[in-house]
Design a protein around this motif. Structure first.
Motif, short mmCIF file in Angstrom:
data_model
loop_
_atom_site.label_atom_id
_atom_site.label_comp_id
_atom_site.label_asym_id
_atom_site.label_seq_id
_atom_site.Cartn_x
_atom_site.Cartn_y
_atom_site.Cartn_z
N GLN A 57 0.86 -1.18 0.00
CA GLN A 57 0.00 0.00 0.00
C GLN A 57 0.89 1.23 0.00
OE1 GLN A 57 -3.26 0.82 0.13
NE2 GLN A 57 -4.21 -1.21 0.15
N PRO A 58 0.73 2.15 -0.97
CA PRO A 58 1.57 3.35 -0.96
C PRO A 58 1.28 4.21 0.26
CG PRO A 58 -0.21 3.57 -2.57
CD PRO A 58 -0.26 2.16 -2.06
N ARG A 59 2.34 4.73 0.87
CA ARG A 59 2.20 5.58 2.06
C ARG A 59 2.24 7.05 1.60
NH1 ARG A 59 6.26 5.70 5.17
NH2 ARG A 59 7.78 4.68 3.80
N TYR A 60 1.05 7.62 1.42
CA TYR A 60 0.97 8.99 0.92
C TYR A 60 1.28 9.98 2.04
CZ TYR A 60 -0.85 7.79 -3.65
OH TYR A 60 -0.97 7.31 -4.93
N ALA A 61 2.28 10.83 1.80
CA ALA A 61 2.62 11.90 2.74
C ALA A 61 2.09 13.24 2.27
CB ALA A 61 4.13 11.98 2.92
N HIS A 62 1.90 13.41 0.96
CA HIS A 62 1.46 14.68 0.38
C HIS A 62 0.47 14.39 -0.72
CE1 HIS A 62 4.97 16.39 2.46
NE2 HIS A 62 5.66 15.38 1.93
N SER A 63 -0.55 15.25 -0.84
CA SER A 63 -1.59 15.03 -1.84
C SER A 63 -1.87 16.31 -2.62
CB SER A 63 -2.89 14.56 -1.17
OG SER A 63 -2.71 13.31 -0.53
N SER A 64 -1.98 16.15 -3.94
CA SER A 64 -2.38 17.25 -4.81
C SER A 64 -2.92 16.65 -6.10
CB SER A 64 -1.20 18.17 -5.14
OG SER A 64 -1.58 19.14 -6.11
N ASP A 65 -3.99 17.25 -6.63
CA ASP A 65 -4.53 16.82 -7.92
C ASP A 65 -3.81 17.49 -9.09
OD1 ASP A 65 -6.43 15.04 -6.93
OD2 ASP A 65 -7.95 16.61 -6.69
N ASP A 66 -2.88 18.39 -8.80
CA ASP A 66 -2.11 19.09 -9.83
C ASP A 66 -0.77 18.36 -9.99
OD1 ASP A 66 -0.47 20.78 -11.32
OD2 ASP A 66 -1.34 22.60 -10.45
N PHE A 67 -0.54 17.75 -11.15
CA PHE A 67 0.68 16.97 -11.33
C PHE A 67 1.93 17.84 -11.34
CE2 PHE A 67 -2.24 13.63 -13.00
CZ PHE A 67 -1.90 12.65 -12.07
N ARG A 68 1.81 19.11 -11.67
CA ARG A 68 2.98 20.00 -11.55
C ARG A 68 3.40 20.10 -10.09
NH1 ARG A 68 4.25 22.60 -16.20
NH2 ARG A 68 2.66 22.50 -17.84
N ALA A 69 2.42 20.18 -9.20
CA ALA A 69 2.73 20.21 -7.77
C ALA A 69 3.32 18.89 -7.31
CB ALA A 69 1.46 20.53 -6.98
N VAL A 70 2.78 17.79 -7.84
CA VAL A 70 3.30 16.47 -7.49
C VAL A 70 4.77 16.36 -7.88
CG1 VAL A 70 3.15 14.00 -8.04
CG2 VAL A 70 1.07 15.30 -7.58
N VAL A 71 5.12 16.77 -9.09
CA VAL A 71 6.51 16.70 -9.56
C VAL A 71 7.40 17.64 -8.75
CG1 VAL A 71 8.03 17.17 -11.52
CG2 VAL A 71 5.90 15.90 -11.86
N ALA A 72 6.90 18.83 -8.44
CA ALA A 72 7.69 19.77 -7.64
C ALA A 72 8.01 19.20 -6.26
CB ALA A 72 6.95 21.10 -7.51
N LEU A 73 7.03 18.52 -5.66
CA LEU A 73 7.27 17.91 -4.35
C LEU A 73 8.26 16.76 -4.46
CD1 LEU A 73 3.62 18.00 -2.95
CD2 LEU A 73 5.62 19.14 -1.95
N ALA A 74 8.18 15.97 -5.53
CA ALA A 74 9.16 14.91 -5.73
C ALA A 74 10.56 15.51 -5.90
CB ALA A 74 8.78 14.06 -6.95
N ALA A 75 10.66 16.62 -6.65
CA ALA A 75 11.95 17.28 -6.84
C ALA A 75 12.52 17.79 -5.52
CB ALA A 75 11.81 18.43 -7.83
N ALA A 76 11.63 18.13 -4.59
CA ALA A 76 12.06 18.61 -3.28
C ALA A 76 12.43 17.47 -2.33
CB ALA A 76 10.96 19.46 -2.65
N GLY A 77 12.33 16.23 -2.82
CA GLY A 77 12.67 15.08 -1.99
C GLY A 77 11.55 14.62 -1.07
N ALA A 78 10.32 15.12 -1.31
CA ALA A 78 9.21 14.80 -0.41
C ALA A 78 8.66 13.39 -0.62
CB ALA A 78 8.09 15.82 -0.59
#
Length: 310
Positions: free
Chosen positions: A219-240
């Protein structure tokens, strides 16, 4: 004689489960919905709904009438289409609801295509998540939905006609410093220990990702949620965290700080379709729009672009 407007009310109540929600979908007051239901029961001579603390449900008689309602309303859509074709009225407005990536990938090109080939048709676009646009079609708020298959959606809703548009894989998006950033492809099970970033529950893409992870044994452990994939990628880039993102959503995006890799073996897929009320698919205004959406979808190449390494 049964008033078809009351049939719309019955279907809205069946879809939404409460008088209040049905009223909101129909843009009327709850008292107006109750009055329509009472009048429909008088017209038919049967009790059609049962009211309880948790909402409204149809009686067996109501379920029987609902089945006929879907057929009657679809036939009325066909009648409107035939009359419009008879009048050759290929001039008017078609409202299309779509999620953001679908707008960029197929709706905007369809607007341009119709501008060249059917200048009498004006397309109005409404941004709507993939699971919200289908109820908008059924409640006549929009004419066409560009939507995504999702868990719990009926595979063959008799009220709608579906036109397949395209299917695309999800790619893994990980921070550039991630242990798998240099891999040619990412086994999904290798991400079980990571924290995740992704859409909210209820978003069709959330369902696709969760189902794929379950199939991989976690089961994926979601720490952050957004329906905007630009935000999703930005959070991944930040190491989140890590994410799975539909391939088309990554097109033209700033991918600095992340590595984008295809998944090893079979990747989860986002399947996108257009939907209209059954019987409306041959309307002289809607048919060209469906054709333009299909033509735009056929130009989409789902092959992976050059992988990003941050």
């Amino acid at each position: 004689m049964i008033d078809t407007r009351r049939l719309h009310t019955l279907r809205a109540v069946a879809d939404h489960g409460t008088v209040t929600a049905a009223a909101a979908a129909l843009f009327v007051t709850p008292s107006a919905v109750s009055q329509q239901l009472n009048s429909l029961e008088q017209e038919t001579g049967h009790r059609l709904v049962e009211r309880g603390a948790r909402g409204v449900r149809l009686t067996p008689a109501g379920e029987i009438l609902l089945g006929h309602t879907n057929a009657v309303l679809a036939q009325l859509e066909r009648a409107e289409a035939d009359l419009a074709a008879y009048g050759s009225g290929a001039t008017g407005t078609v409202t299309v609801a779509s999620f953001a990536t679908g707008i960029a990938l197929v709706v905007a090109p369809a607007v341009a295509h119709c501008g060249r080939t059917a200048p009498g048709i004006t397309i109005q676009v409404r941004d709507s998540e993939g699971d919200a646009s289908l109820p908008m079609v059924l409640s006549r708020q929009v004419d066409v939905a560009v939507a995504v298959e999702y868990r719990g959606a009926p595979a063959d809703d008799p009220r709608l006609t579906h036109v397949s548009l395209y299917a695309e894989p999800f790619d893994a998006v990980v921070p550039a410093s991630h242990r798998l950033a240099g891999a040619e492809s990412v086994p999904l099970a290798e991400l079980a220990r990571d924290t995740w970033v992704g859409p909210f529950p209820g978003n069709p893409c959330h369902d696709v990702v969760v189902i794929a992870c379950e199939a991989a044994g976690f089961q994926p452990r979601y720490a952050h949620s957004s329906d905007d994939f630009r935000a999703v990628v930005a959070l991944a880039a930040a190491g989140a965290g890590v994410a799975l993102v539909p391939r088309s959503a990554l097109r033209g995006m700033d991918l600095a700080g992340v590595a984008v890799r295809p998944l090893h073996a079979v990747a989860p897929t986002r399947r996108v379709f257009a939907a209209v009320r059954r019987g409306a698919e041959d309307h002289p205004l809607i048919r060209p729009v469906l054709g333009a959406l299909g033509a735009a979808a056929r130009t989409w190449d789902p092959a992976p672009s050059e992988p990003s390494a941050g």
